[in-house]
Write a protein that holds these residues in place. Sequence first.
Motif, PDB file in Angstrom:
ATOM      1  N   ILE A 262      29.147  54.409  47.605  1.00 52.05           N
ATOM      2  CA  ILE A 262      29.782  54.002  46.356  1.00 52.05           C
ATOM      3  C   ILE A 262      31.298  54.089  46.481  1.00 52.05           C
ATOM      4  CG2 ILE A 262      30.056  54.619  43.917  1.00 52.05           C
ATOM      5  CD1 ILE A 262      27.143  55.440  43.888  1.00 52.05           C
ATOM      6  N   ALA A 263      31.789  55.103  47.182  1.00 53.30           N
ATOM      7  CA  ALA A 263      33.236  55.207  47.397  1.00 53.30           C
ATOM      8  C   ALA A 263      33.769  54.005  48.165  1.00 53.30           C
ATOM      9  CB  ALA A 263      33.550  56.500  48.156  1.00 53.30           C
ATOM     10  N   ALA A 264      32.997  53.507  49.133  1.00 59.58           N
ATOM     11  CA  ALA A 264      33.422  52.346  49.912  1.00 59.58           C
ATOM     12  C   ALA A 264      33.484  51.102  49.042  1.00 59.58           C
ATOM     13  CB  ALA A 264      32.474  52.123  51.088  1.00 59.58           C
ATOM     14  N   ILE A 265      32.512  50.931  48.134  1.00 63.20           N
ATOM     15  CA  ILE A 265      32.517  49.787  47.217  1.00 63.20           C
ATOM     16  C   ILE A 265      33.725  49.862  46.289  1.00 63.20           C
ATOM     17  CG2 ILE A 265      31.258  48.656  45.344  1.00 63.20           C
ATOM     18  CD1 ILE A 265      28.668  49.755  46.658  1.00 63.20           C
ATOM     19  N   CYS A 266      34.000  51.046  45.760  1.00 66.10           N
ATOM     20  CA  CYS A 266      35.145  51.222  44.864  1.00 66.10           C
ATOM     21  C   CYS A 266      36.460  50.959  45.586  1.00 66.10           C
ATOM     22  CB  CYS A 266      35.136  52.635  44.278  1.00 66.10           C
ATOM     23  SG  CYS A 266      33.780  52.934  43.114  1.00 66.10           S
ATOM     24  N   PHE A 267      36.533  51.325  46.865  1.00 63.45           N
ATOM     25  CA  PHE A 267      37.740  51.072  47.651  1.00 63.45           C
ATOM     26  C   PHE A 267      37.998  49.569  47.777  1.00 63.45           C
ATOM     27  CE2 PHE A 267      40.000  50.627  51.758  1.00 63.45           C
ATOM     28  CZ  PHE A 267      41.106  51.432  51.499  1.00 63.45           C
ATOM     29  N   VAL A 268      36.931  48.809  47.997  1.00 67.07           N
ATOM     30  CA  VAL A 268      37.075  47.347  48.060  1.00 67.07           C
ATOM     31  C   VAL A 268      37.557  46.813  46.722  1.00 67.07           C
ATOM     32  CG1 VAL A 268      35.846  45.173  48.376  1.00 67.07           C
ATOM     33  CG2 VAL A 268      35.314  47.110  49.854  1.00 67.07           C
ATOM     34  N   GLN A 269      36.955  47.291  45.630  1.00 64.98           N
ATOM     35  CA  GLN A 269      37.346  46.828  44.299  1.00 64.98           C
ATOM     36  C   GLN A 269      38.814  47.104  44.012  1.00 64.98           C
ATOM     37  OE1 GLN A 269      35.245  44.549  43.168  1.00 64.98           O
ATOM     38  NE2 GLN A 269      35.030  45.481  41.154  1.00 64.98           N
ATOM     39  N   PHE A 270      39.294  48.266  44.450  1.00 69.86           N
ATOM     40  CA  PHE A 270      40.689  48.625  44.195  1.00 69.86           C
ATOM     41  C   PHE A 270      41.639  47.586  44.797  1.00 69.86           C
ATOM     42  CE2 PHE A 270      44.639  50.700  45.458  1.00 69.86           C
ATOM     43  CZ  PHE A 270      45.029  51.306  44.274  1.00 69.86           C
ATOM     44  N   TRP A 271      41.441  47.263  46.083  1.00 73.84           N
ATOM     45  CA  TRP A 271      42.344  46.325  46.740  1.00 73.84           C
ATOM     46  C   TRP A 271      42.125  44.887  46.246  1.00 73.84           C
ATOM     47  CZ3 TRP A 271      46.544  47.720  49.176  1.00 73.84           C
ATOM     48  CH2 TRP A 271      46.622  49.016  49.693  1.00 73.84           C
ATOM     49  N   ALA A 272      40.877  44.552  45.949  1.00 74.93           N
ATOM     50  CA  ALA A 272      40.607  43.196  45.470  1.00 74.93           C
ATOM     51  C   ALA A 272      41.284  42.945  44.131  1.00 74.93           C
ATOM     52  CB  ALA A 272      39.099  42.975  45.351  1.00 74.93           C
ATOM     53  N   TRP A 273      41.277  43.931  43.242  1.00 77.97           N
ATOM     54  CA  TRP A 273      41.828  43.719  41.904  1.00 77.97           C
ATOM     55  C   TRP A 273      43.346  43.770  41.864  1.00 77.97           C
ATOM     56  CZ3 TRP A 273      40.510  42.074  37.142  1.00 77.97           C
ATOM     57  CH2 TRP A 273      39.179  41.692  36.985  1.00 77.97           C
ATOM     58  N   ILE A 274      43.976  44.358  42.858  1.00 79.71           N
ATOM     59  CA  ILE A 274      45.434  44.197  42.937  1.00 79.71           C
ATOM     60  C   ILE A 274      45.764  42.724  43.131  1.00 79.71           C
ATOM     61  CG2 ILE A 274      47.491  44.727  44.310  1.00 79.71           C
ATOM     62  CD1 ILE A 274      46.342  47.442  44.899  1.00 79.71           C
ATOM     63  N   GLY A 275      44.908  42.025  43.868  1.00 79.06           N
ATOM     64  CA  GLY A 275      45.099  40.591  44.063  1.00 79.06           C
ATOM     65  C   GLY A 275      44.700  39.758  42.868  1.00 79.06           C
ATOM     66  N   TRP A 276      43.603  40.123  42.201  1.00 83.02           N
ATOM     67  CA  TRP A 276      43.115  39.313  41.090  1.00 83.02           C
ATOM     68  C   TRP A 276      43.985  39.432  39.845  1.00 83.02           C
ATOM     69  CZ3 TRP A 276      40.221  35.322  41.439  1.00 83.02           C
ATOM     70  CH2 TRP A 276      39.211  35.225  42.398  1.00 83.02           C
ATOM     71  N   PHE A 277      44.651  40.565  39.666  1.00 81.72           N
ATOM     72  CA  PHE A 277      45.426  40.764  38.433  1.00 81.72           C
ATOM     73  C   PHE A 277      46.471  39.669  38.196  1.00 81.72           C
ATOM     74  CE2 PHE A 277      49.201  42.442  36.294  1.00 81.72           C
ATOM     75  CZ  PHE A 277      48.664  42.762  35.057  1.00 81.72           C
ATOM     76  N   PRO A 278      47.382  39.390  39.138  1.00 84.51           N
ATOM     77  CA  PRO A 278      48.370  38.336  38.860  1.00 84.51           C
ATOM     78  C   PRO A 278      47.735  36.957  38.705  1.00 84.51           C
ATOM     79  CG  PRO A 278      48.512  39.048  41.153  1.00 84.51           C
ATOM     80  CD  PRO A 278      47.604  40.017  40.453  1.00 84.51           C
ATOM     81  N   PHE A 279      46.635  36.706  39.416  1.00 84.83           N
ATOM     82  CA  PHE A 279      45.975  35.408  39.270  1.00 84.83           C
ATOM     83  C   PHE A 279      45.441  35.235  37.855  1.00 84.83           C
ATOM     84  CE2 PHE A 279      42.196  32.762  39.216  1.00 84.83           C
ATOM     85  CZ  PHE A 279      42.616  31.623  39.882  1.00 84.83           C
ATOM     86  N   LEU A 280      44.736  36.222  37.343  1.00 84.18           N
ATOM     87  CA  LEU A 280      44.109  36.096  36.031  1.00 84.18           C
ATOM     88  C   LEU A 280      45.124  36.022  34.908  1.00 84.18           C
ATOM     89  CD1 LEU A 280      41.147  38.609  36.505  1.00 84.18           C
ATOM     90  CD2 LEU A 280      41.039  36.114  36.523  1.00 84.18           C
ATOM     91  N   PHE A 281      46.256  36.696  35.050  1.00 84.11           N
ATOM     92  CA  PHE A 281      47.210  36.743  33.955  1.00 84.11           C
ATOM     93  C   PHE A 281      48.333  35.712  34.057  1.00 84.11           C
ATOM     94  CE2 PHE A 281      45.185  40.761  33.104  1.00 84.11           C
ATOM     95  CZ  PHE A 281      45.297  40.899  31.731  1.00 84.11           C
ATOM     96  N   TYR A 282      48.626  35.235  35.265  1.00 82.62           N
ATOM     97  CA  TYR A 282      49.792  34.374  35.416  1.00 82.62           C
ATOM     98  C   TYR A 282      49.499  32.993  35.987  1.00 82.62           C
ATOM     99  CZ  TYR A 282      52.340  38.776  34.791  1.00 82.62           C
ATOM    100  OH  TYR A 282      52.816  39.953  34.305  1.00 82.62           O
ATOM    101  N   SER A 283      48.257  32.726  36.417  1.00 89.59           N
ATOM    102  CA  SER A 283      47.996  31.446  37.084  1.00 89.59           C
ATOM    103  C   SER A 283      48.217  30.265  36.159  1.00 89.59           C
ATOM    104  CB  SER A 283      46.575  31.422  37.647  1.00 89.59           C
ATOM    105  OG  SER A 283      45.620  31.631  36.633  1.00 89.59           O
ATOM    106  N   THR A 284      47.857  30.394  34.882  1.00 85.67           N
ATOM    107  CA  THR A 284      48.076  29.297  33.941  1.00 85.67           C
ATOM    108  C   THR A 284      49.555  28.978  33.818  1.00 85.67           C
ATOM    109  OG1 THR A 284      46.121  29.954  32.704  1.00 85.67           O
ATOM    110  CG2 THR A 284      47.679  28.515  31.588  1.00 85.67           C
TER     111      THR A 284
END
Length: 547
Positions: A262-284
């Motif tokens: 579970i820690a490994a899955i959460c680690f992936v989520q942490f780095w993935a969401w640093i990338g997704w945050f600007p896309f979701l809020f600023y891509s438009t």
Amino acid sequence: MPGIPQWSGTPSIKGSTEAMRMALLTTSLIGLQFTWNVEMTYCTPYLLELGLTKSKISLVWIAGPLSGLIMQPIVGVVADRSTSRWGRRRPFMVAGTVLVSMFLLLLGWTKEVVKMFSNNMDEQATKSATIALAVFSIYGIDFAINAVQGSCRGLIVDTLPIPKQQMGSSWASRMVAVGSLVGYGAGAIDLGAIFGPMLGDTQFKQLTTIAALCLCLTVGVTSWAVTEKVLLSDGTEEHEKQGPVQVLSTIANKAMNLPRGIAAICFVQFWAWIGWFPFLFYSTTWVGEIYLRYEAPAEVKAAGDLTGQVGRIGSTALIAFSIITFLMSVVLPWFVRNPEDEGPGFTPRPPQSIASFVTEVEKYKPSLLTAWTVSHCIFAGSMMMAPFVQSLRSATLIVAACGVSWAISCWAPFTFLGIEINRLAQPNRSKYGHLARNSIEMESPVLLHLNHALEESQEATAESSGAYLGIMNLYTTLPQFVGTFISWGVFTLLEPAKSTGLDTESGMEGQRQSEGPNAIAVCLFIGALSATVAAMATRRLKRYQKH
């Protein structure tokens, strides 16, 4: 010594077919996602139009992760122990929906509300008050909608028996995709030409009104269709009950001592969401600025309502993103191996007539782990191209391609987390597993035996699932703070002068070159680097997926 929780009734969902019941259970997520899309699509250009700088706007978006970090655990604790005769989740869904709707309307009519109280205020004071009220409304929306979101997700977990949880999550993902498609579709069309001034005199006002109505309707449908079991007693003495502070402390302690998988899955989520945050809020806003900077004629810029123009252009690109997300969420499960089918002892038994064909096809199906890794790579490759884009078509293609990654990112982590939770609960499942295969009740709840073994096994599983899902939410929320401060730094460094409004600079090619890089594109590029780390971390998950 805590006792055994006591319940009355059993969960039920209206509907004559399983598909209808699943659709009614998850309908609320359509309105929820619609509202998120309106906020993510229009609030950045709206705040820019009001005169707030990009660097300060990036700090406004702390509201999202902050509200998720605070509201979901607190509402979850209070709802878990609610003895309301309406159930534990629906009262919070309805109350939160009312608050979200009020804040949406306040956000849309911010200028008009300030004018009612600005008779003795100068122009600058009025502008500052308008910005302050708009930011307050956004914070209100974020805090209230997180209460609704947590309750909607909790309702799915509470209502479905264990074997149906994966199906419920799949339907939830589809409804989120539908909500995105409807939301971006509404943002892409000229609502004024359809409704006239009935819902407001700008695109933004009309969208906030429609979002409020849609959220009320969809939450109302789910609340009507679902009957929850009622908690009579949680089995604890009053002085033993934990408050929000103690619960947050418990979650923090669990987060520091996670099982390795579970820690490994959460680690992936942490780095993935640093990338997704600007896309979701600023891509438009990014897509709209690309159009205004490189392709829009002068008369378009002089036409007014730049917020509406940027929102419509950006929403058009995100319609393609939503369509691909929806299609991939339906199609990809057929072409990706189920991780639960990959362990030793699993022997697929297709019909004899097609056995050879199915066996041959299975050889070439990628694993979900591979698909998740590839999705990070697709997203990273797309976002790395962002700073070099100079046409609306290219920007739209890049955003649309990310729909493949988003579909898998909404599916894979929850699948792997569910598998890890099931492995941890394996002893309990072996004892009660045959009892957990009940189907959903149709219409009439019946009184449960309070000490029934099925109830005990479901409650134990639900408790551990909720804890680990809450922890993974922390690993989804914390990266948004990181992304917020990265965006703030980029905007402050690269667009200190132009950050007082939309990036609408235009002119000869030489002038365009002198404008420098688009700050949002740089944020997207940094997100691509983070997605690359997520891809490498996903590959490391393989060692934890062995049975």
